[in-house]
Design an enzyme around this catalytic site. Structure first.
Site, short mmCIF file in Angstrom:
data_model
loop_
_atom_site.label_atom_id
_atom_site.label_comp_id
_atom_site.label_asym_id
_atom_site.label_seq_id
_atom_site.Cartn_x
_atom_site.Cartn_y
_atom_site.Cartn_z
N LYS A 167 0.86 -1.19 0.00
CA LYS A 167 0.00 0.00 0.00
C LYS A 167 0.88 1.23 0.00
O LYS A 167 1.99 1.19 0.53
CB LYS A 167 -0.87 0.02 1.26
N1 GLU Z 1 -6.99 0.18 -3.90
C1 GLU Z 1 -7.75 -1.00 -4.15
C2 GLU Z 1 -7.81 -1.88 -2.91
O1 GLU Z 1 -7.62 -1.44 -1.82
C3 GLU Z 1 -7.26 -1.74 -5.38
C4 GLU Z 1 -5.85 -2.22 -5.29
C5 GLU Z 1 -5.30 -2.74 -6.60
O2 GLU Z 1 -6.03 -2.81 -7.56
O3 GLU Z 1 -4.13 -3.06 -6.58
O4 GLU Z 1 -8.16 -3.03 -3.00
#
Ligand code: GLU
Length: 408
Positions: A96
């Site tokens: 993240k």
């Molecule tokens: N931000 C989204 C999540 O928390 C998508 C993450 C992604 O597609 O890598 O799942």
């Protein structure tokens, strides 16, 4: 928030009879990139990329720009991503990223500079086979485009597969924008069918009508005419109508930067966010930030079903209270996995030089979500676990079986 995620992991480990050090290894974070971004204007911001675990494949996860971004939150969200990709059966790990700021305070040129400088710091550590970035709160295809372009300038690699959630013109996948919402609708449909409550009309309230929440409403409207949206909120206020709201209309209103506190339509009342949480609806969809329901407001929740479309919207103490009170909570790592599932499909298309039809993308998405819901539900039933525990158990089991580095 990290404590909350660790608590769920510890309880799941105990239920699975795993040695404590296996869970400790699973909690461990591989790499933490903490840095400052200095803009030419003199403004500077704290930035993060937390790479939790890549035992199943390259790190994967979004980047959020928000004033509440902090290290504890980033670590928790990176850990949840590893569990999410594992529970969805994807060959990807978890990460993240974020920058602590209120994006409203920057103009377009500054947002571009910020996005490019984020990549200028991180580029040696990311890429299609290392760490694949995506949008999250307050970021979207436009930000991915700036980041991808910067990555290409610095590495000479066109890097398309290193970024997902891109615009279709830049190699993005059809269906990616709506994917998280669509996945949530499919997961809820399946859950209600398993609970044998799918046949009657139900009412929905959606907390957090951003990209995820609004698409949840729009796709529900398309696929489930018997589901009635009666309330929706943004960060300031909520709109409510017992007669029902049009999700499509509300989405257009939000896309034109409308604010619900100024929503003026006959038969629609503007209410507070607290009032939305306590509405007497069948399903409460939590599509905003973490900790939307805590010990402070958990007793007000009347909905029987709660769908965690954000990451960690129900705090762990509130989770225990609500499940004991007979509420059914569809957990984040399954409910919102549609986003990362279609990100995975985008990464695949980029790597193989393919462009799938929206129908093909949606079929794959539905298949993966349905499988995950089915597995979670049957394990919850068989082992008398809450749905979140069952989802965590699925993820942890897969990580342990397929990731040699996590075996004791
Ligand atoms: N931000 C989204 C999540 O928390 C998508 C993450 C992604 O597609 O890598 O799942």
């Amino acid at each position: 928030m990290l404590d909350s995620v660790h608590m769920f992991m510890k309880k799941t480990g105990q239920y699975l009879g795993l040695p404590a050090d296996t869970i400790e290894r699973l909690k461990a974070i591989d790499n933490e990139h903490l840095f400052k971004i200095h803009l030419n204007s003199g403004k500077s911001f704290a930035a993060y990329r937390i790479q939790h675990n890549n035992q199943l494949g390259p790190y994967k996860g979004g980047i959020r720009f928000h004033k509440s971004v902090n290290l504890d939150e980033m670590r928790a969200l990176a850990t949840l991503m590893s569990l999410k990709t594992a529970a969805a059966g994807l060959p990807l790990g978890g990460a993240k990223g974020g920058v602590t700021l209120d994006p409203q305070t920057l103009d377009e040129a500054e947002l571009e500079e910020l996005s490019r400088k984020y990549i200028a710091h991180l580029y040696p550590h990311i890429g299609p086979a290392k760490d694949v970035l995506a949008p999250d709160v307050n970021t979207n295809a436009k930000f991915m485009g700036w980041m991808m372009d910067e990555y290409e300038k610095l590495t000479g690699d066109d890097g398309q597969a290193g970024f997902t959630g891109k615009s279709v013109e830049q190699g993005g996948s059809l269906g990616r924008d709506a994917a998280t919402g669509r996945g949530g609708v499919i997961a809820l449909e399946d859950l209600l069918a398993l609970e044998k409550t799918d046949d009657r009309a139900i009412t929905l309230a959606i907390q957090g009508f951003g990209n995820v929440g609004s698409y949840f409403g729009v796709i529900a409207e398309e696929l489930r005419p018997k589901w009635h949206l009666v309330a929706a909120s943004d960060s300031e206020a909520a709109v409510y109508s017992a007669a029902g709201l049009s999700a499509k209309q509300l989405q257009n209103f939000k896309q034109e930067r409308g604010r619900f506190k100024a929503y003026a339509q006959t038969n629609v009342a503007v209410i507070s966010n607290d009032n939305l949480i306590s509405l007497d609806v069948d399903v409460l969809v939590l599509a905003g930030l973490e900790n939307a329901v805590t010990t402070a407001n958990m007793k007000q929740v009347k909905a029987r079903y709660i769908v965690e479309m954000g990451n960690g919207p129900v705090a762990s103490e509130a989770y225990d209270y609500l499940t004991k009170a007979g509420k059914v909570i569809l957990p984040d790592i399954i409910a919102n996995a549609g986003g990362v599932i279609v990100s995975y499909l985008e990464w695949l298309q980029n790597k193989q030089g393919e462009h799938w039809t929206e129908d093909k993308v949606n079929r794959h998405l539905a298949k993966l979500i349905k499988q995950a819901v089915k597995n979670m539900y049957s394990s919850a039933r068989a082992d008398k676990l809450s749905l979140k525990q069952a989802a965590f158990a699925m993820a942890i089991q897969r990580l342990i079986e397929e990731a040699p580095g996590l075996k004791s």
